[in-house]
Design a protein around this motif. Structure first.
Motif: not given
Length: 293
Positions: A90, A97-98, A100-101, A253, A260-261, A264
């Motif tokens: 990422f 978003s970090t 959440k990833i 990210d 992207t989220l 994934l």
């Protein structure tokens, strides 16, 4: 979506946020540039056996300059593993978003690599710490991610790298020895500030300084649009992964890349079904490099 993968050439005009590229999108925690119009042409991926020289013809045009061209494997011979390995990477964080990833990765019990930029704030430092605390790898993606600054010379590049190294050492206690170039090692936007040979020079210095740099052999294409279609992200990863035993997957990210989220968890499940297990990158890992110094 399968029909889209068979299109020989697709030209799409769209707006990207800041310097958002197929290879890199702009980290919004420290930049706030407005969108600009770009034209993107994408040719299909070519799958290869690991360790053989091959090309993946993908070209992205930003202000009439090519960002990505022929991608060739130039890394060291890969010692085959009994199974298939996927390295999720990422770029450009930390962002909103970090976490959440990280939540998704934790849910599936997989590790990944975050090529981060400079975010010297309480939030940024907390996210660096969270990445490490949850068992993932940090990689250097330069402090500023500013092409005009970092690609003026090898010295300018290393100055920016060391600035991020210092921040990360102060925050998490170590300096990464893995690195990814903004735009990848063969990006052509570096030619404007540093001349045509700049990337070879920079790559050579990076290696001499003890870093291993990683490009990617699977792109999610999540930076090809401000918000790429979820199904396009999934299909891009799966189609480019076929026939490979080791894959380095490029994702981003970025606060605004919500698809992207969404993609994934599906990407992880489908890669697991295809026999891949997930690891984080380290200096001795399988590498894929577009450009060898």
């Amino acid at each position: 979506m399968g029909s889209m993968n068979r299109i020989t050439s697709v030209v799409v005009t769209m707006f990207l946020s800041g310097s958002s590229l197929i290879g890199c999108s702009t980290p919004e925690l420290h930049k706030g540039k407005g969108p600009k119009s770009v034209s993107i042409e994408t040719l299909p991926f070519a799958t290869t056996e690991t360790g053989k020289t091959s090309t993946t013809p993908t070209a992205t045009y930003v202000d009439d300059e090519i960002v990505e061209t022929q991608h060739s494997y130039t890394g060291p011979p890969h010692i085959p593993f009994s199974g298939k390995i996927a390295y999720l990477t990422f770029d450009d964080g930390p962002s909103e978003s970090t976490s959440k990833i990280l939540h998704i990765l934790k849910k599936f019990g997989v590790t990944a690599t975050f090529f981060v930029v400079g975010a010297d704030t309480s939030v940024g430092r907390a996210l660096y710490k969270q990445i490490v605390a949850e068992g993932h790898a940090l990689g250097n993606h330069t402090y500023t991610h500013d092409y005009n600054r970092i690609y003026k010379s090898p010295e300018a590049f290393m100055k920016d790298v060391r600035r991020l190294d210092q921040l990360l050492e102060e925050t998490v206690g170590y300096r990464p020895d893995i690195l990814r170039f903004p735009g990848g090692s063969n990006n052509h936007l570096s030619w404007k500030p540093g001349g045509r040979g700049i990337m070879s020079k920079v790559a050579s210095v990076v290696k001499k300084e003890g870093y291993q740099y990683f490009d990617w052999n699977v792109s999610s294409t999540d930076a090809a649009a401000p918000v790429q279609e979820r199904e396009m992200i999934i299909d891009s990863v799966l189609s480019a992964s076929r026939g490979k035993k080791s894959i380095i997957v490029l994702m981003h990210d970025n606060t605004y890349k919500t698809t992207t989220l969404e993609a994934l968890p599906i990407v992880i499940k489908k890669l697991q079904s295809a026999g891949f297990h997930f690891e984080k990158l380290k200096k001795s890992s399988f590498t894929f490099q577009f450009l060898s110094p």
